[in-house]
Design a protein around this motif. Structure first.
Motif, PDB file in Angstrom:
ATOM      1  N   ALA A 117      43.233  14.556  89.634  1.00 47.50           N
ATOM      2  CA  ALA A 117      44.544  14.103  89.163  1.00 47.50           C
ATOM      3  C   ALA A 117      44.592  12.580  89.047  1.00 47.50           C
ATOM      4  O   ALA A 117      45.181  12.046  88.105  1.00 47.50           O
ATOM      5  N   THR A 159      51.566  15.460  88.452  1.00 46.79           N
ATOM      6  CA  THR A 159      50.403  16.221  88.905  1.00 46.79           C
ATOM      7  C   THR A 159      49.736  15.557  90.105  1.00 46.79           C
ATOM      8  O   THR A 159      49.366  16.219  91.079  1.00 46.79           O
ATOM      9  N   MET A 160      49.615  14.240  90.052  1.00 45.75           N
ATOM     10  CA  MET A 160      48.982  13.499  91.135  1.00 45.75           C
ATOM     11  C   MET A 160      49.809  13.596  92.413  1.00 45.75           C
ATOM     12  O   MET A 160      49.272  13.809  93.507  1.00 45.75           O
TER      13      MET A 160
END
Length: 88
Positions: free
Chosen positions: A44, A63-64
């Motif tokens: 990510a 997402t990270m």
């Protein structure tokens, strides 16, 4: 659509059918899950570093952050169970 198909594929691999036809969860190793979550976080972060489109930057951040929270949660659970990496 691909995300839904992947979800069901992963779900079906997570569930196993017992000999009597009942479905039971697959056994998993918490240390393996921590390693996998760490790899997801690294992926990510790399994705975030590569994107330039503002919409994709937002997605990459989301997402990270999700991967980071999952990794931290699993690390906490592993520590509670006394699981260590074995590295000193």
């Amino acid at each position: 659509m691909e995300d839904i198909a992947r979800f069901f594929s992963e779900l079906s691999s997570f569930l196993l059918e017992d000999q009597d036809g009942t479905v039971k969860p697959q056994e998993f190793s918490l240390s393996d899950e921590v390693k996998k979550a760490h790899e997801e976080l690294l992926t990510a972060e790399k994705y975030f570093q590569c994107v330039t489109d503002p919409d994709l930057v937002d997605h990459a951040i989301y997402t990270m952050e999700a991967a980071r929270r999952k990794f931290i949660y699993l690390l906490k659970k592993a520590r509670e169970q006394g699981i260590t990496s074995g590295k000193q």
